[in-house]
Design a protein around this motif. Structure first.
Motif, short mmCIF file in Angstrom:
data_model
loop_
_atom_site.label_atom_id
_atom_site.label_comp_id
_atom_site.label_asym_id
_atom_site.label_seq_id
_atom_site.Cartn_x
_atom_site.Cartn_y
_atom_site.Cartn_z
N ALA A 14 2.62 -7.61 -4.62
CA ALA A 14 2.92 -6.20 -4.36
C ALA A 14 2.35 -5.27 -3.26
O ALA A 14 1.32 -5.51 -2.86
CB ALA A 14 2.72 -5.50 -5.64
N THR A 15 2.92 -4.12 -2.67
CA THR A 15 2.35 -3.05 -1.83
C THR A 15 3.01 -1.68 -1.99
O THR A 15 4.11 -1.59 -2.48
CB THR A 15 2.35 -3.36 -0.31
N SER A 16 2.37 -0.62 -1.45
CA SER A 16 2.88 0.75 -1.50
C SER A 16 1.83 1.69 -0.94
O SER A 16 0.83 1.24 -0.41
CB SER A 16 3.26 1.08 -2.95
N ALA A 17 2.04 3.01 -1.05
CA ALA A 17 1.04 3.95 -0.56
C ALA A 17 1.25 5.32 -1.13
O ALA A 17 2.18 5.97 -0.78
CB ALA A 17 1.08 4.00 0.96
N ALA A 18 0.46 5.79 -1.99
CA ALA A 18 0.56 7.14 -2.53
C ALA A 18 -0.69 7.36 -3.34
O ALA A 18 -1.77 7.35 -2.78
CB ALA A 18 1.82 7.31 -3.35
N ALA A 19 -0.54 7.55 -4.62
CA ALA A 19 -1.69 7.67 -5.51
C ALA A 19 -2.04 6.28 -6.01
O ALA A 19 -1.93 5.97 -7.19
CB ALA A 19 -1.36 8.60 -6.66
N GLN A 20 -2.44 5.44 -5.09
CA GLN A 20 -2.74 4.05 -5.43
C GLN A 20 -4.20 3.89 -5.81
O GLN A 20 -5.07 4.60 -5.32
CB GLN A 20 -2.44 3.14 -4.25
N GLU A 21 -4.42 2.91 -6.69
CA GLU A 21 -5.78 2.58 -7.11
C GLU A 21 -5.92 1.06 -7.11
O GLU A 21 -5.18 0.36 -7.81
CB GLU A 21 -6.01 3.13 -8.53
N THR A 22 -6.85 0.56 -6.31
CA THR A 22 -7.11 -0.87 -6.31
C THR A 22 -7.91 -1.21 -7.56
O THR A 22 -8.94 -0.59 -7.82
CB THR A 22 -7.89 -1.30 -5.05
N LEU A 23 -7.40 -2.16 -8.33
CA LEU A 23 -8.07 -2.57 -9.57
C LEU A 23 -9.07 -3.67 -9.23
O LEU A 23 -8.68 -4.71 -8.69
CB LEU A 23 -7.05 -3.04 -10.59
N THR A 24 -10.32 -3.42 -9.52
CA THR A 24 -11.36 -4.41 -9.23
C THR A 24 -12.03 -4.95 -10.48
O THR A 24 -12.77 -5.92 -10.41
CB THR A 24 -12.44 -3.81 -8.30
N LYS A 25 -11.76 -4.32 -11.62
CA LYS A 25 -12.36 -4.75 -12.89
C LYS A 25 -11.30 -5.35 -13.80
O LYS A 25 -10.20 -4.82 -13.92
CB LYS A 25 -13.02 -3.58 -13.60
N ARG A 26 -11.66 -6.44 -14.47
CA ARG A 26 -10.76 -7.10 -15.42
C ARG A 26 -10.29 -6.11 -16.48
O ARG A 26 -9.11 -6.09 -16.83
CB ARG A 26 -11.48 -8.28 -16.06
N SER A 27 -11.18 -5.28 -16.98
CA SER A 27 -10.81 -4.33 -18.04
C SER A 27 -9.76 -3.33 -17.55
O SER A 27 -8.83 -2.98 -18.30
CB SER A 27 -12.04 -3.60 -18.56
N ASP A 28 -9.86 -2.87 -16.31
CA ASP A 28 -8.85 -1.95 -15.77
C ASP A 28 -7.50 -2.65 -15.62
O ASP A 28 -6.45 -2.07 -15.91
CB ASP A 28 -9.30 -1.39 -14.41
N PHE A 29 -7.54 -3.91 -15.20
CA PHE A 29 -6.30 -4.68 -15.08
C PHE A 29 -5.66 -4.87 -16.45
O PHE A 29 -4.46 -4.64 -16.62
CB PHE A 29 -6.58 -6.03 -14.43
#
Length: 121
Positions: A14-29
């Motif tokens: 996936a890609t895009s650009a706006a109110a994006q948040e890169t998920l770096t934690k397993r719990s957030d995913f």
């Protein structure tokens, strides 16, 4: 014909650009995928990413199965679509509203955007 298109989308994500948040934690995913189906309607692709490390779903009427783990901030998965093996790939995951963007090769490769659809509608 459709086979190559689906392989591209399944082997990436996936890609895009706006109110994006890169998920770096397993719990957030897991919070993002819990009780949701990952969907690309155009490809008739629906996946469920389970907290036990399994992936299940369908694409163009064929079963999709796989396994995943969270490693160093990346979603690392291997999958099978029908009888086709898709090699292991670690992907950056970006949340964009009600979508998840999976970017292959630790965020340097191709991407695919999946809508998050609640499992109960």
């Amino acid at each position: 014909m459709h086979k190559s298109i689906i392989v591209i989308f399944l082997s990436l994500m996936a890609t895009s650009a706006a109110a994006q948040e890169t998920l770096t934690k397993r719990s957030d995913f897991l919070n993002a995928v819990a009780a949701n189906i990952l969907e690309i309607k155009l490809l008739r692709l629906q996946l469920k990413v389970l907290d036990n490390g399994k992936i299940t779903g369908k694409a163009f009427g064929r079963d999709v199965t796989g396994a995943w783990e969270w490693t160093n901030g990346f979603f690392c998965r291997s999958m099978t679509w029908g009888d086709r093996e898709l090699e292991n790939n670690c992907q950056q995951v970006v949340k964009d509203g009600k979508s998840l963007i999976f970017i292959s090769d630790k965020g340097t490769g191709r991407s695919a955007t999946f809508s998050l659809r609640p499992t109960t509608q």
